[in-house]
Design a protein around this motif. Structure first.
Motif, PDB file in Angstrom:
ATOM      1  N   ASP A  81       4.871   0.844  18.371  1.00 46.97           N
ATOM      2  CA  ASP A  81       4.597   1.313  17.011  1.00 46.97           C
ATOM      3  C   ASP A  81       5.540   2.467  16.700  1.00 46.97           C
ATOM      4  O   ASP A  81       5.177   3.637  16.823  1.00 46.97           O
ATOM      5  CB  ASP A  81       3.144   1.759  16.888  1.00 46.97           C
ATOM      6  CG  ASP A  81       2.746   2.081  15.451  1.00 46.97           C
ATOM      7  OD1 ASP A  81       3.634   2.022  14.575  1.00 46.97           O
ATOM      8  OD2 ASP A  81       1.576   2.384  15.204  1.00 46.97           O
ATOM      9  N   LEU A  83       6.549   3.869  14.069  1.00 48.02           N
ATOM     10  CA  LEU A  83       6.194   4.801  13.003  1.00 48.02           C
ATOM     11  C   LEU A  83       5.048   5.725  13.377  1.00 48.02           C
ATOM     12  O   LEU A  83       5.023   6.889  12.984  1.00 48.02           O
ATOM     13  CB  LEU A  83       5.830   4.038  11.714  1.00 48.02           C
ATOM     14  CG  LEU A  83       6.948   3.246  11.040  1.00 48.02           C
ATOM     15  CD1 LEU A  83       6.462   2.699   9.707  1.00 48.02           C
ATOM     16  CD2 LEU A  83       8.197   4.075  10.843  1.00 48.02           C
ATOM     17  N   HIS A  84       4.053   5.214  14.120  1.00 45.64           N
ATOM     18  CA  HIS A  84       2.845   5.994  14.383  1.00 45.64           C
ATOM     19  C   HIS A  84       2.657   6.371  15.849  1.00 45.64           C
ATOM     20  O   HIS A  84       1.865   7.264  16.150  1.00 45.64           O
ATOM     21  CB  HIS A  84       1.606   5.216  13.919  1.00 45.64           C
ATOM     22  CG  HIS A  84       1.625   4.842  12.475  1.00 45.64           C
ATOM     23  ND1 HIS A  84       2.184   3.668  12.020  1.00 45.64           N
ATOM     24  CD2 HIS A  84       1.170   5.489  11.378  1.00 45.64           C
ATOM     25  CE1 HIS A  84       2.050   3.592  10.701  1.00 45.64           C
ATOM     26  NE2 HIS A  84       1.456   4.684  10.284  1.00 45.64           N
ATOM     27  N   ILE A 204      11.951  -1.034   8.924  1.00 53.67           N
ATOM     28  CA  ILE A 204      10.524  -0.987   9.242  1.00 53.67           C
ATOM     29  C   ILE A 204       9.738  -0.402   8.072  1.00 53.67           C
ATOM     30  O   ILE A 204       8.683  -0.909   7.683  1.00 53.67           O
ATOM     31  CB  ILE A 204      10.281  -0.170  10.529  1.00 53.67           C
ATOM     32  CG1 ILE A 204      10.854  -0.911  11.744  1.00 53.67           C
ATOM     33  CG2 ILE A 204       8.793   0.097  10.727  1.00 53.67           C
ATOM     34  CD1 ILE A 204      10.751  -0.131  13.030  1.00 53.67           C
ATOM     35  N   VAL A 205      10.252   0.670   7.495  1.00 58.17           N
ATOM     36  CA  VAL A 205       9.569   1.306   6.362  1.00 58.17           C
ATOM     37  C   VAL A 205       9.483   0.352   5.181  1.00 58.17           C
ATOM     38  O   VAL A 205       8.447   0.242   4.511  1.00 58.17           O
ATOM     39  CB  VAL A 205      10.289   2.613   5.968  1.00 58.17           C
ATOM     40  CG1 VAL A 205       9.699   3.180   4.677  1.00 58.17           C
ATOM     41  CG2 VAL A 205      10.182   3.646   7.085  1.00 58.17           C
ATOM     42  N   ARG A 207       9.344  -2.810   5.192  1.00 57.20           N
ATOM     43  CA  ARG A 207       8.434  -3.932   5.437  1.00 57.20           C
ATOM     44  C   ARG A 207       6.965  -3.539   5.334  1.00 57.20           C
ATOM     45  O   ARG A 207       6.092  -4.400   5.347  1.00 57.20           O
ATOM     46  CB  ARG A 207       8.703  -4.542   6.815  1.00 57.20           C
ATOM     47  CG  ARG A 207      10.014  -5.307   6.905  1.00 57.20           C
ATOM     48  CD  ARG A 207      10.015  -6.239   8.108  1.00 57.20           C
ATOM     49  NE  ARG A 207       9.777  -5.532   9.347  1.00 57.20           N
ATOM     50  CZ  ARG A 207      10.737  -5.053  10.139  1.00 57.20           C
ATOM     51  NH1 ARG A 207      12.015  -5.205   9.779  1.00 57.20           N
ATOM     52  NH2 ARG A 207      10.466  -4.430  11.266  1.00 57.20           N
ATOM     53  N   GLN A 208       6.686  -2.230   5.256  1.00 54.68           N
ATOM     54  CA  GLN A 208       5.304  -1.775   5.187  1.00 54.68           C
ATOM     55  C   GLN A 208       4.713  -2.061   3.804  1.00 54.68           C
ATOM     56  O   GLN A 208       5.370  -1.856   2.781  1.00 54.68           O
ATOM     57  CB  GLN A 208       5.223  -0.268   5.473  1.00 54.68           C
ATOM     58  CG  GLN A 208       5.776   0.156   6.813  1.00 54.68           C
ATOM     59  CD  GLN A 208       5.017  -0.450   7.971  1.00 54.68           C
ATOM     60  OE1 GLN A 208       3.793  -0.343   8.060  1.00 54.68           O
ATOM     61  NE2 GLN A 208       5.749  -1.100   8.873  1.00 54.68           N
ATOM     62  N   GLU A 209       3.478  -2.525   3.787  1.00 55.00           N
ATOM     63  CA  GLU A 209       2.805  -2.733   2.504  1.00 55.00           C
ATOM     64  C   GLU A 209       2.568  -1.407   1.799  1.00 55.00           C
ATOM     65  O   GLU A 209       2.735  -1.293   0.581  1.00 55.00           O
ATOM     66  CB  GLU A 209       1.472  -3.457   2.716  1.00 55.00           C
ATOM     67  CG  GLU A 209       1.629  -4.904   3.197  1.00 55.00           C
ATOM     68  CD  GLU A 209       0.303  -5.611   3.293  1.00 55.00           C
ATOM     69  OE1 GLU A 209      -0.736  -4.987   2.927  1.00 55.00           O
ATOM     70  OE2 GLU A 209       0.277  -6.771   3.722  1.00 55.00           O
ATOM     71  N   GLU A 210       2.146  -0.418   2.570  1.00 49.89           N
ATOM     72  CA  GLU A 210       2.002   0.927   2.041  1.00 49.89           C
ATOM     73  C   GLU A 210       3.100   1.798   2.644  1.00 49.89           C
ATOM     74  O   GLU A 210       3.262   1.840   3.855  1.00 49.89           O
ATOM     75  CB  GLU A 210       0.613   1.502   2.378  1.00 49.89           C
ATOM     76  CG  GLU A 210      -0.531   0.749   1.717  1.00 49.89           C
ATOM     77  CD  GLU A 210      -1.872   1.417   1.993  1.00 49.89           C
ATOM     78  OE1 GLU A 210      -1.858   2.485   2.655  1.00 49.89           O
ATOM     79  OE2 GLU A 210      -2.895   0.872   1.558  1.00 49.89           O
ATOM     80  N   GLN A 211       3.819   2.489   1.791  1.00 46.31           N
ATOM     81  CA  GLN A 211       4.943   3.309   2.239  1.00 46.31           C
ATOM     82  C   GLN A 211       4.635   4.771   1.931  1.00 46.31           C
ATOM     83  O   GLN A 211       4.937   5.272   0.850  1.00 46.31           O
ATOM     84  CB  GLN A 211       6.229   2.857   1.543  1.00 46.31           C
ATOM     85  CG  GLN A 211       6.600   1.418   1.852  1.00 46.31           C
ATOM     86  CD  GLN A 211       7.754   0.908   1.011  1.00 46.31           C
ATOM     87  OE1 GLN A 211       8.250   1.614   0.137  1.00 46.31           O
ATOM     88  NE2 GLN A 211       8.183  -0.325   1.260  1.00 46.31           N
ATOM     89  N   ALA A 215       6.940   8.696   5.567  1.00 49.13           N
ATOM     90  CA  ALA A 215       7.910   7.694   6.013  1.00 49.13           C
ATOM     91  C   ALA A 215       9.240   7.879   5.280  1.00 49.13           C
ATOM     92  O   ALA A 215      10.316   7.870   5.885  1.00 49.13           O
ATOM     93  CB  ALA A 215       7.360   6.296   5.787  1.00 49.13           C
TER      94      ALA A 215
END
Length: 290
Positions: A81, A83-84, A204-205, A207-211, A215
């Motif tokens: 992961d 991002l997190h 990756i950012v 592709r996120q539904e919530e940005q 990020a």
């Protein structure tokens, strides 16, 4: 902020200890240089001595941080992961970097002309912003580590070149070889590989539904750092080309004087052959006069 095993209070303690440690290291370098190198006090101006101590401390920090964080780039938690994911290793060495940046920024503001180091100061401010996002907000740990590894690993050679210039050793085969190694490493690590990590992070950012804001803040910090790298590389190339032109001019003067070149011209001709002079001068290798 922080984590159950690495709370904010621990982050602050590690960062404060790191800042104090590198301050003491620069002081120790000063004391050892006075004791072991007779020319330290006789040959170097006060600003040069401050640069000497700072460069050695910075080079040591970069070597330690890059080595330790290189192993963390392969951490399965962070790669699962990007991002997190966070780990105690990420928190600890990120806090060490935060403390070092605080030390180096304060040292630079206190000891050097802002005019000569404005770009480097901007680099530090952006770096501190990245540390705050990664360490305090538990985000983007993998990409923060990539910046630490591939940026900081270039600094030991940079500071070796700077110390050689301060000591009057900016000539000869050793300096030329280290200069070429540094330029090659800078291009590979801080331009090519760094750009690859930035594009991975951006993909990756996107592709996120919530940005979330953090990020895009991380993307902005990474983009700014990469932009500074490109500016530094462009300056290096420009100064290297200028050195080539100076070398050709000196050669023409040599032919025009029947083979006798003045000592000052020979010295300039030697310096013009070393591309590492550009980056060491740009990063503070050329001291201001007291």
């Amino acid at each position: 902020m922080g984590s159950a095993t690495f709370p904010v209070e621990r982050i602050n303690r590690v960062a404060a200890a790191s800042c104090l440690t590198w301050t003491l290291v620069s002081l120790a370098v000063h004391l050892c240089s006075r004791a072991l190198w007779p020319g330290y006090s006789k040959m170097l101006r006060p600003t040069e001595r401050r640069q000497w101590c700072n460069k050695i401390a910075c080079g040591l920090h970069a070597a330690v941080l890059a080595y330790r964080q290189a192993w963390n780039l392969f951490d399965p938690v962070l790669n699962a992961d990007p991002l997190h994911g966070v780990t105690d290793g990420h928190f600890f060495w990120g806090s060490v970097l935060l403390g070092y940046l605080a030390y180096d920024t304060a040292y630079s503001l206190a000891c050097f002309s802002l005019r000569n180091g404005a770009v480097m100061l901007a680099h530090h401010v952006v770096g501190i912003a990245g540390c705050v996002i990664g360490v305090y907000y538990n985000k983007l740990a993998l990409f923060g580590m990539a910046i630490e590894v591939f940026f900081e690993s270039c600094n030991p050679l940079l500071h070796v070149l700077g110390c050689m210039r301060i000591a009057g050793k900016a000539h000869g085969r050793a300096y030329a070889t280290i200069s070429k190694l540094f330029v090659a490493q800078f291009f590979l690590f801080r331009v090519v590989i760094s750009s690859g990590y930035f594009l991975w992070m951006l993909s990756i950012v996107l592709r996120q539904e919530e940005q979330p804001w953090w990020a895009w803040a991380g993307v902005a910090v990474f983009a700014l750092l990469n932009t500074l790298n490109v500016l530094w590389l462009a300056k290096l190339v420009a100064m290297a080309r200028g050195g080539d032109q100076q070398l050709r001019k000196q050669s023409q003067q040599l032919r025009g004087t029947g083979g006798q070149m003045p000592a000052a011209a020979r010295s300039a001709c030697k310096l013009a052959q070393h591309p590492g002079v550009a980056i060491t001068a740009f990063a503070g290798g050329t001291p201001k006069h007291d």
